[in-house]
Design a protein around this motif. Structure first.
Motif, PDB file in Angstrom:
ATOM      1  N   HIS A 261       0.916  -1.168   0.157  1.00  0.00           N
ATOM      2  CA  HIS A 261      -0.050   0.031   0.017  1.00  0.00           C
ATOM      3  C   HIS A 261       1.052   1.329  -0.153  1.00  0.00           C
ATOM      4  N   SER A 283       6.052   1.510   0.811  1.00  0.00           N
ATOM      5  CA  SER A 283       4.600   0.961   1.222  1.00  0.00           C
ATOM      6  C   SER A 283       4.146   1.100   2.481  1.00  0.00           C
ATOM      7  N   GLN A 285       2.260  -0.317   5.820  1.00  0.00           N
ATOM      8  CA  GLN A 285       1.084  -1.493   6.369  1.00  0.00           C
ATOM      9  C   GLN A 285       0.840  -1.251   7.833  1.00  0.00           C
TER      10      GLN A 285
END
Length: 626
Positions: A261, A283, A285
């Motif tokens: 993400h 990312s 998380q």
């Protein structure tokens, strides 16, 4: 628990609300689902693939197929049923003489008839475009918009909460160069505040920018020891494909939490005969304990003629120290702390029908741990392929973002060797055999003693005389944790004039260390018919099973609504049936419906204290493209 009237009322009200927002796709998806189903049926390890994401992934490729005359290695790697040797052979053929027709695939020696049948769903042949410039005006004019709305009622008889699952998606796609998507769903048992959502945007081939992706995405490089996606197939009847990974960054349309993400990009340029790709990603998380997990990663890959070398580095930063959920003997070497660095170097050298590949990696833990995977794929004569693969993951090597060839889902404390052989020298016949031996130095989950040894062996023969019918027989034997499992599967397929039949029988036997013995059997029949005069396809399955123990459970792939999947484990004694309907209401509107039911015998229901002797699931999906 909901009664039938309230359940149907809720289902209808939610569906009518979604119906007002949806207007779907034209075209029969039967051929694509058949290809995907055939690939799934070859898997011997269930759970090694993100089925829902893979089905949507392949559907996107089928909707925007690959032009073989302009295809790169990265494009063909997206088709996971091709191995590296086959990809190189296709690229070499196109380089020497551009294709005029897809039928020319038959001239490539390492492609068999079944490979070409699968390929036809995802490729086409067209002249090379002179300009690859992205015109913003054409993006919105020629892009495809898709909206899907789905409602499931899952296990209504036994579910103690709300059994209704709701999901809606929007997808925007311009020739696979500009992609955008949103995903919103409410899981079963949830409330309105429990909505899960996600999205992505991906741009491809804009000057020197190979890929830009933001939102939910996946990343995979090398053999997957450092960074890997959810598409690894593990052991399968495609024995020469073991260890395959597709390099690069790509969108992730699911919200299951398996993806990254954040954002990432890949730049590509060429210097003489050297091709260089550089990727960087970030990312954020959240772990189970709401600890924020920051991921910084980079990869640089160089290709020079037959040689490919890549370096991948990942830095994991946690907002608080992380520990295993419980301190157990099997997780004493798992990562603990607030910071972890993982570094890997991968390579591949190809010389005609000979390949050698591998990756070596190091992971920071309380002590540094090493991981190694190296293999060779060779075709000594036409119609014979051989794959040798060795892996070693030290006890201190523990990387949650890696997924490589392994007997377990975690790359940790394993030493093993794999050999796969495929023979297609006789016309219409294919023999596939693999053997894998492995050793765990310490205690593993479910194995309370150390050291431990195990093996896994499979043999399959397939007879495919034509496109109308084929059959195959698979034998498998494996031993792990002093438990031996022996299974056999026979499958017969026939199709003609809109009809498609599949008969499959499974049986297995399990013997454990105390000589306890249990068995399981299953038999199912699929009947599918596509009407010539109506845009309607109906598929029915009837299945009976007698599976005495959970260790004897039998998995069978089942067709579902579009982008859905079902690979249930039948367990107990009883029967199972489902019906699938695909109806193209109008050119822009299609309806997908699936109703399945499992019925258990009375003695099984009493022994397991089931609230009902049946389990019923209803899946309903509406899909629109503009």
């Amino acid at each position: 628990m909901l009664n039938l009237h309230s359940l149907l009322s809720r289902l209808l009200s939610i569906w009518l609300c979604l119906l007002g927002a949806v207007a779907v796709y034209a075209g029969d998806r039967e051929w694509l689902e058949n290809v995907i189903g055939d690939v799934y049926e070859q898997l011997t390890e269930v759970g090694a693939v993100d089925y829902e994401e893979l089905q949507e992934y392949l559907s996107d490729i089928a909707a925007h197929p690959i032009n073989l005359n302009t295809a790169r290695a990265e494009d063909l790697e997206r088709l996971r049923f091709l191995n590296d040797t086959q990809i190189d052979a296709i690229l070499l053929y196109v380089y020497q003489h551009p294709m005029q027709d897809v039928a020319e695939l038959q001239l490539i020696p390492c492609l068999q008839d079944y490979d070409i049948r699968n390929l036809r769903a995802f490729v086409y042949v067209a002249p090379v475009e002179v300009s690859n410039r992205l015109n913003p005006h054409e993006v919105f004019r020629y892009a495809k918009h898709e909206i899907t709305a789905r409602i499931d009622v899952r296990n209504a008889e036994n579910y103690t909460g709300d059994p209704v699952f709701v999901q809606t998606r929007y997808k925007f796609n311009y020739r696979n160069r500009v992609q955008f998507g949103l995903n919103l769903r409410r899981p079963t048992g949830g409330q309105a505040a429990d909505l899960e959502y996600g999205g992505y945007i991906q741009l491809n081939d804009i000057g020197c920018v190979r890929t830009v992706v933001a939102g939910n995405f996946q990343a995979s490089f090398g053999q997957g020891l450092v960074l890997a996606d959810a598409f690894h197939t593990g052991k399968s009847a495609y024995v020469l494909n073991a260890g395959n990974q597709a390099d690069g960054l790509r969108k992730y349309s699911s919200v299951d939490g398996n993806g990254l993400h954040g954002a990432g990009t890949t730049l590509a340029w060429k210097t003489g005969d050297v091709h260089i790709d550089w990727s960087a990603l970030y990312s954020l998380q959240k772990t189970r304990d709401s600890v924020r997990h920051h991921i910084l990663g980079t990869n640089i890959t160089m290709r020079y003629r037959r040689l490919k070398i890549g370096v991948t580095a990942v830095e994991n930063l946690y907002s608080d120290s992380v520990y295993p959920y419980r301190d157990m003997r099997y997780n004493v070497h798992y990562f603990r702390g607030r910071q972890q660095a993982v570094l890997g170097v991968n390579f591949r050298y190809n010389y005609g029908l000979f390949d050698v590949f591998g990756e070596v990696a190091a992971a920071q833990n309380r002590h540094w741990g090493a991981g190694l995977e190296v293999g060779s794929r060779v075709m000594p004569v036409q119609g014979v392929g051989l794959l040798l693969l060795y892996r070693y993951y030290s006890p201190w090597f523990d990387n949650a973002l890696g997924y490589a060839f392994s007997e377990t889902s975690r790359l940790n404390d394993e030493n093993g060797a794999y050999i796969g052989i495929e023979i297609t020298r006789l016309r219409h016949w294919r023999w596939s055999v693999y053997g894998d031996v492995f050793r765990f130095a310490g205690v593993k989950y479910g194995i309370p003693y150390a050291p431990s040894l195990g093996y896994d062996a499979m043999a399959e023969t397939a007879y495919m005389p034509n496109d109308q019918w084929n059959m195959n027989l698979r034998l498998r034997a494996r031993e792990k944790a002093k438990r031996g499992t022996y299974s056999v599967r026979y499958q017969f397929n026939w199709s003609d004039s809109g009809w498609r039949l599949r008969t499959q029988a499974d049986a297995n036997m399990v013997c454990d260390s105390v000589r306890a013995f249990s068995w399981g059997v299953s038999l199912y029949q699929d009947v599918q018919y596509t009407f010539a005069a109506l845009p309607l396809t109906i598929q029915v399955r009837l299945q009976g099973f007698d599976v005495r123990n959970w260790n004897n459970r039998i998995y069978n792939y089942e067709n579902d609504v579009l982008y859905g999947y079902s690979v249930p484990a039948v367990y107990g004694r009883g029967g199972r049936a489902y019906i699938n309907l695909r109806w193209q209401i109008i050119k822009q509107l299609g309806l997908y419906l699936r109703v399945s039911e499992t019925v258990y015998g009375k003695e099984w229901r009493v022994s397991r204290s089931l609230a009902a002797a049946t389990r019923t699931d209803v899946h309903l999906l509406l899909r629109a493209t503009l």
